[in-house]
Scaffold this active site. Structure first.
Site, PDB file in Angstrom:
ATOM      1  N   ASP A   1      29.355   5.904  10.613  1.00  0.00           N
ATOM      2  CA  ASP A   1      29.664   4.358  10.666  1.00  0.00           C
ATOM      3  C   ASP A   1      29.972   3.878   9.477  1.00  0.00           C
ATOM      4  OD1 ASP A   1      30.094   2.156  12.323  1.00  0.00           O
ATOM      5  OD2 ASP A   1      28.171   1.488  12.565  1.00  0.00           O
TER       6      ASP A   1
ATOM      7  N   HIS B   1      39.247   4.065   7.635  1.00  0.00           N
ATOM      8  CA  HIS B   1      39.324   5.285   8.521  1.00  0.00           C
ATOM      9  C   HIS B   1      40.017   6.241   7.680  1.00  0.00           C
ATOM     10  CE1 HIS B   1      37.799   2.890  11.785  1.00  0.00           C
ATOM     11  NE2 HIS B   1      38.783   2.327  12.025  1.00  0.00           N
TER      12      HIS B   1
ATOM     13  N   LEU C   1      30.149  28.086  10.648  1.00  0.00           N
ATOM     14  CA  LEU C   1      29.412  26.714  11.212  1.00  0.00           C
ATOM     15  C   LEU C   1      30.376  26.330  12.350  1.00  0.00           C
ATOM     16  CD1 LEU C   1      28.042  24.015  10.461  1.00  0.00           C
ATOM     17  CD2 LEU C   1      30.228  23.443   8.958  1.00  0.00           C
TER      18      LEU C   1
HETATM   19  C1  IPE Z   1      29.686   4.427  17.109  1.00  0.00           C
HETATM   20  O1  IPE Z   1      29.999   3.324  15.951  1.00  0.00           O
HETATM   21  C2  IPE Z   1      30.976   5.040  17.221  1.00  0.00           C
HETATM   22  C3  IPE Z   1      31.398   5.980  16.172  1.00  0.00           C
HETATM   23  C4  IPE Z   1      30.801   6.185  15.246  1.00  0.00           C
HETATM   24  C5  IPE Z   1      32.739   6.787  16.515  1.00  0.00           C
HETATM   25  P1  IPE Z   1      30.377   1.935  16.414  1.00  0.00           P
HETATM   26  O2  IPE Z   1      30.876   1.306  15.244  1.00  0.00           O
HETATM   27  O3  IPE Z   1      31.609   1.865  17.597  1.00  0.00           O
HETATM   28  O4  IPE Z   1      28.898   1.570  17.208  1.00  0.00           O
HETATM   29  P2  IPE Z   1      28.536  -0.028  17.440  1.00  0.00           P
HETATM   30  O5  IPE Z   1      29.718  -0.686  18.378  1.00  0.00           O
HETATM   31  O6  IPE Z   1      28.567  -0.756  16.329  1.00  0.00           O
HETATM   32  O7  IPE Z   1      27.429   0.105  18.197  1.00  0.00           O
HETATM   33  C1  IPE Z   2      33.299   4.207  12.370  1.00  0.00           C
HETATM   34  O1  IPE Z   2      33.234   2.952  11.342  1.00  0.00           O
HETATM   35  C2  IPE Z   2      34.253   4.709  12.943  1.00  0.00           C
HETATM   36  C3  IPE Z   2      34.823   4.679  14.366  1.00  0.00           C
HETATM   37  C4  IPE Z   2      34.022   3.937  15.009  1.00  0.00           C
HETATM   38  C5  IPE Z   2      35.934   5.173  14.652  1.00  0.00           C
HETATM   39  P1  IPE Z   2      33.773   1.720  11.870  1.00  0.00           P
HETATM   40  O2  IPE Z   2      34.940   1.464  12.378  1.00  0.00           O
HETATM   41  O3  IPE Z   2      32.635   1.121  13.066  1.00  0.00           O
HETATM   42  O4  IPE Z   2      33.196   0.653  10.805  1.00  0.00           O
HETATM   43  P2  IPE Z   2      32.401  -0.623  10.803  1.00  0.00           P
HETATM   44  O5  IPE Z   2      31.006  -0.442  11.646  1.00  0.00           O
HETATM   45  O6  IPE Z   2      33.368  -1.720  11.465  1.00  0.00           O
HETATM   46  O7  IPE Z   2      32.309  -0.888   9.476  1.00  0.00           O
HETATM   47 MG    MG Z   3      30.792   0.604  13.341  1.00  0.00          MG
END
Ligand code: IPE
Ligand code: IPE
Ligand code: MG
Length: 247
Positions: free
Chosen positions: A19, A36, A130
């Site tokens: 995240d 990303h 792995l």
């Molecule tokens: C969780 O991250 C999903 C992934 C890392 C793929 P999110 O950014 O979507 O989670 P929430 O919405 O903050 O809980």
């Molecule tokens: C996690 O990073 C990746 C996915 C959920 C695909 P986020 O896109 O949730 O990044 P933040 O949480 O908005 O910074």
């Molecule tokens: Mg996120």
């Protein structure tokens, strides 16, 4: 660092909620998709780290059941990125003996992406260094529901008695049942939540949260997680004295 060294206090299976990509990009005044793309590099580093440390399995949360609710432009950029990352990375992963698989409701993805995922899975199926499982369109509740569907169908065929269903008989129907249960969960990006990741499989997992945004995660961060894990006492309901006696 020695290759494939295994110490008993090392996790066998690490599960990561990657995240913070969006915030990483926003801090740089760039679109979220820039984050990303940077996240893919961190994935490469994490896979390499686990491989060198002799970790058996790494499961990465790449796209949740809930992530479809993001702006359409971000969702399609993510699909595009998955496709291109797969094209680019599979050769190296295969060369390095990595077994790749995908878990989640894969039928929701475009045909080209599904074919690519299937091809990468079959090509790397016999690799043993792995196992990397990428969770896409995955949700812990979905997983439990699909396992329930499968076991109900088995019961209707007379293969299993409803009264005999236990956690042990349901477990094989869940995703990742071919792997040891995750023993270390890492979430980057500062949030302290599971966000519908592996609800069943994390039952006795050690949880580790760091503020570092996913694109900034490197070997030092992951080393920190392993060191923290090595200090944990895993009691599984027993007392500390019982655990000490058994070891
Ligand atoms: C969780 O991250 C999903 C992934 C890392 C793929 P999110 O950014 O979507 O989670 P929430 O919405 O903050 O809980
Ligand atoms: C996690 O990073 C990746 C996915 C959920 C695909 P986020 O896109 O949730 O990044 P933040 O949480 O908005 O910074
Ligand atoms: Mg996120």
């Amino acid at each position: 660092m020695t290759t494939n060294s295994v110490v008993s206090s090392q996790p066998r299976h690490i599960a990561i909620v990657m995240d913070g990509n969006g915030r990483w990009a926003q801090q740089r005044h760039r679109p979220r998709t820039f984050g990303h793309r940077a996240g893919v590099k961190a994935v490469r580093a994490a896979v390499e780290f686990c491989r060198r440390r002799g970790i058996e399995a790494l499961t990465l949360f790449a796209f949740s059941s809930e992530n479809w609710q993001r702006p359409q432009i971000e969702v399609s950029a993510l699909m595009d990125l998955f496709l291109r990352a797969l094209e680019r990375e599979v050769d190296d992963l295969h060369k390095n003996g990595v077994r790749l698989q995908f878990v989640g409701a894969l039928q929701a993805f475009p045909e080209t992406l599904r074919q690519r995922m299937q091809a990468a899975t079959s090509r790397t199926a016999a690799n043993t260094s792995l196992t990397v499982s990428v969770a896409v369109n995955y949700g812990g509740r979905w997983d439990i529901a699909q396992a329930t569907q499968a076991i109900v169908l088995a019961a209707m065929r007379g293969e299993i008695q409803a009264e005999s269903i236990t956690p042990e008989t349901l477990a094989p129907y869940l995703c990742l049942s071919d792997l040891p249960a995750p023993d270390l969960f890492i979430r980057t990006g500062g949030e302290r939540r599971i966000s519908n990741f592996l609800l069943w499989q994390l039952a006795y997992c050690e949880l580790y949260f760091i503020d570092t945004l996913w694109p900034d995660v490197d070997a030092a961060c992951l080393d920190g997680a392993l060191q923290d894990f090595a200090q944990r006492e895993r009691r599984y309901g027993k007392t500390s004295a019982q655990v000490a006696r058994a070891s």
